[in-house]
Design a protein around this motif. Sequence first.
Motif, PDB file in Angstrom:
ATOM      1  N   TYR A  48       0.812  -1.205   0.000  1.00 30.32           N
ATOM      2  CA  TYR A  48       0.000   0.000   0.000  1.00 30.32           C
ATOM      3  C   TYR A  48       0.848   1.258   0.000  1.00 30.32           C
ATOM      4  CZ  TYR A  48      -4.068  -2.904   0.851  1.00 30.32           C
ATOM      5  OH  TYR A  48      -5.060  -3.842   0.720  1.00 30.32           O
ATOM      6  N   THR A  49       2.105   1.152   0.377  1.00 27.60           N
ATOM      7  CA  THR A  49       2.944   2.343   0.436  1.00 27.60           C
ATOM      8  C   THR A  49       4.028   2.350  -0.635  1.00 27.60           C
ATOM      9  OG1 THR A  49       4.382   1.302   2.068  1.00 27.60           O
ATOM     10  CG2 THR A  49       2.581   2.649   2.910  1.00 27.60           C
ATOM     11  N   LYS A  50       4.328   1.202  -1.201  1.00 22.34           N
ATOM     12  CA  LYS A  50       5.381   1.108  -2.204  1.00 22.34           C
ATOM     13  C   LYS A  50       4.767   1.107  -3.600  1.00 22.34           C
ATOM     14  CE  LYS A  50       9.394  -1.687  -3.506  1.00 22.34           C
ATOM     15  NZ  LYS A  50      10.166  -2.920  -3.211  1.00 22.34           N
ATOM     16  N   VAL A  51       4.634   2.274  -4.176  1.00 24.85           N
ATOM     17  CA  VAL A  51       4.063   2.420  -5.513  1.00 24.85           C
ATOM     18  C   VAL A  51       5.076   3.168  -6.373  1.00 24.85           C
ATOM     19  CG1 VAL A  51       2.227   3.442  -6.904  1.00 24.85           C
ATOM     20  CG2 VAL A  51       1.678   2.406  -4.691  1.00 24.85           C
ATOM     21  N   LYS A  52       5.592   2.481  -7.384  1.00 26.26           N
ATOM     22  CA  LYS A  52       6.588   3.080  -8.268  1.00 26.26           C
ATOM     23  C   LYS A  52       5.879   3.887  -9.353  1.00 26.26           C
ATOM     24  CE  LYS A  52      10.655   1.978 -11.065  1.00 26.26           C
ATOM     25  NZ  LYS A  52      11.530   0.902 -11.585  1.00 26.26           N
ATOM     26  N   ALA A  53       6.213   5.171  -9.409  1.00 25.87           N
ATOM     27  CA  ALA A  53       5.579   6.070 -10.380  1.00 25.87           C
ATOM     28  C   ALA A  53       6.636   6.999 -10.958  1.00 25.87           C
ATOM     29  CB  ALA A  53       4.479   6.880  -9.698  1.00 25.87           C
ATOM     30  N   PRO A  54       6.360   7.566 -12.134  1.00 31.20           N
ATOM     31  CA  PRO A  54       7.339   8.482 -12.731  1.00 31.20           C
ATOM     32  C   PRO A  54       7.449   9.811 -11.988  1.00 31.20           C
ATOM     33  CG  PRO A  54       5.447   8.137 -14.208  1.00 31.20           C
ATOM     34  CD  PRO A  54       5.233   7.265 -13.028  1.00 31.20           C
ATOM     35  N   HIS A  55       6.377  10.178 -11.258  1.00 31.46           N
ATOM     36  CA  HIS A  55       6.359  11.465 -10.566  1.00 31.46           C
ATOM     37  C   HIS A  55       5.612  11.329  -9.240  1.00 31.46           C
ATOM     38  CE1 HIS A  55       7.427  13.041 -14.546  1.00 31.46           C
ATOM     39  NE2 HIS A  55       6.350  12.426 -15.021  1.00 31.46           N
ATOM     40  N   TYR A  56       5.853  12.304  -8.369  1.00 31.66           N
ATOM     41  CA  TYR A  56       5.163  12.336  -7.071  1.00 31.66           C
ATOM     42  C   TYR A  56       4.865  13.783  -6.683  1.00 31.66           C
ATOM     43  CZ  TYR A  56       6.838   7.532  -6.591  1.00 31.66           C
ATOM     44  OH  TYR A  56       7.093   6.201  -6.801  1.00 31.66           O
ATOM     45  N   LEU A  57       3.856  13.923  -5.850  1.00 33.57           N
ATOM     46  CA  LEU A  57       3.616  15.170  -5.128  1.00 33.57           C
ATOM     47  C   LEU A  57       3.920  14.900  -3.665  1.00 33.57           C
ATOM     48  CD1 LEU A  57       0.120  16.188  -6.596  1.00 33.57           C
ATOM     49  CD2 LEU A  57       2.360  17.066  -7.301  1.00 33.57           C
ATOM     50  N   ALA A  58       4.620  15.813  -3.030  1.00 36.87           N
ATOM     51  CA  ALA A  58       4.897  15.688  -1.598  1.00 36.87           C
ATOM     52  C   ALA A  58       4.258  16.870  -0.888  1.00 36.87           C
ATOM     53  CB  ALA A  58       6.399  15.656  -1.335  1.00 36.87           C
ATOM     54  N   PHE A  59       3.622  16.603   0.236  1.00 33.05           N
ATOM     55  CA  PHE A  59       2.946  17.639   1.005  1.00 33.05           C
ATOM     56  C   PHE A  59       3.694  17.860   2.320  1.00 33.05           C
ATOM     57  CE2 PHE A  59      -0.067  15.858  -1.886  1.00 33.05           C
ATOM     58  CZ  PHE A  59      -0.840  16.929  -2.299  1.00 33.05           C
ATOM     59  N   THR A  60       4.028  19.109   2.584  1.00 32.77           N
ATOM     60  CA  THR A  60       4.655  19.477   3.844  1.00 32.77           C
ATOM     61  C   THR A  60       3.779  20.518   4.535  1.00 32.77           C
ATOM     62  OG1 THR A  60       5.990  21.289   2.937  1.00 32.77           O
ATOM     63  CG2 THR A  60       6.935  19.070   2.849  1.00 32.77           C
ATOM     64  N   SER A  61       3.912  20.599   5.853  1.00 33.31           N
ATOM     65  CA  SER A  61       3.056  21.525   6.593  1.00 33.31           C
ATOM     66  C   SER A  61       3.635  21.795   7.971  1.00 33.31           C
ATOM     67  CB  SER A  61       1.645  20.938   6.739  1.00 33.31           C
ATOM     68  OG  SER A  61       0.813  21.774   7.522  1.00 33.31           O
TER      69      SER A  61
END
Length: 258
Positions: free
Chosen positions: A65-78
């Motif tokens: 559920y956490t290991k998903v290989k993708a060409p791009h990602y969005l990361a959220f910081t706060s």
Amino acid sequence: MIQAINSRKSIRNYKDKKMSVEHLQKIKTIINDAKPLFDNIPMEVLLIEDGEKITDTFKGLISKYTKVKAPHYLAFTSEIKEGHLENIGFIGEEIVLKLTDLGIGTCWLGSAIKQDLFKTIFNVKDKQSYIILVAFGYPVSQLKPVVNRKRFDKSKLVTGAYENQYETIIQSLVDAPSAINSQPWKLSINNNKFDLYLENRNILTKKMLKDTNRIDMGIGLSHLYNSAIELGYNVELKQSCHDVGNSLYITSAILNKS
């Protein structure tokens, strides 16, 4: 947005292909235009064009559920403040739905990378912390409306009588994604007022998904809010005091026709 809600699903298999320059530019605009739930909580959305910076960290025992290989990602910081997790879910799902409209697949990733490791790879603003990732790219199979979702019956999620005109809005909330499909939302309806609560289904999910379910609440609220806006309602989001036993009150949405 309603069409995107109907077609959105967690995509775990992507084409080995980078986004076009045109799509990347549209995504940057979508990120810049996205509206937070709480504009007083500093946060940031990082567009990670080089997905290998994330996938290179996928080592050891990481769940499917956490290991998903993708060409791009969005990361959220706060910054860590009351409501920051709901805020991330709300703004993040707006972005996810707009990517879905472009035919781009997405998947929320709860604990794909550790906080300390993330900060060694990416610049995180002072006082902010890494919260969550969204994987995205061109899906192997084209997105299309999802006919059957594994969801609780509305009677388990919704209390109070409501008019048929709200059916699509309520279904949009029911169709929202959640960590391990835990579906933590509870909706109490009184005329045009929708009170949204977090309800842990059992002790295990309460302990394991304490923070993640708060993000889920923002995601569900985004579905409710955006579907109502599309159907011509003015939506006022307002918090008030509620005593509901074991459920956690999040906010209320008051719907009025434009």
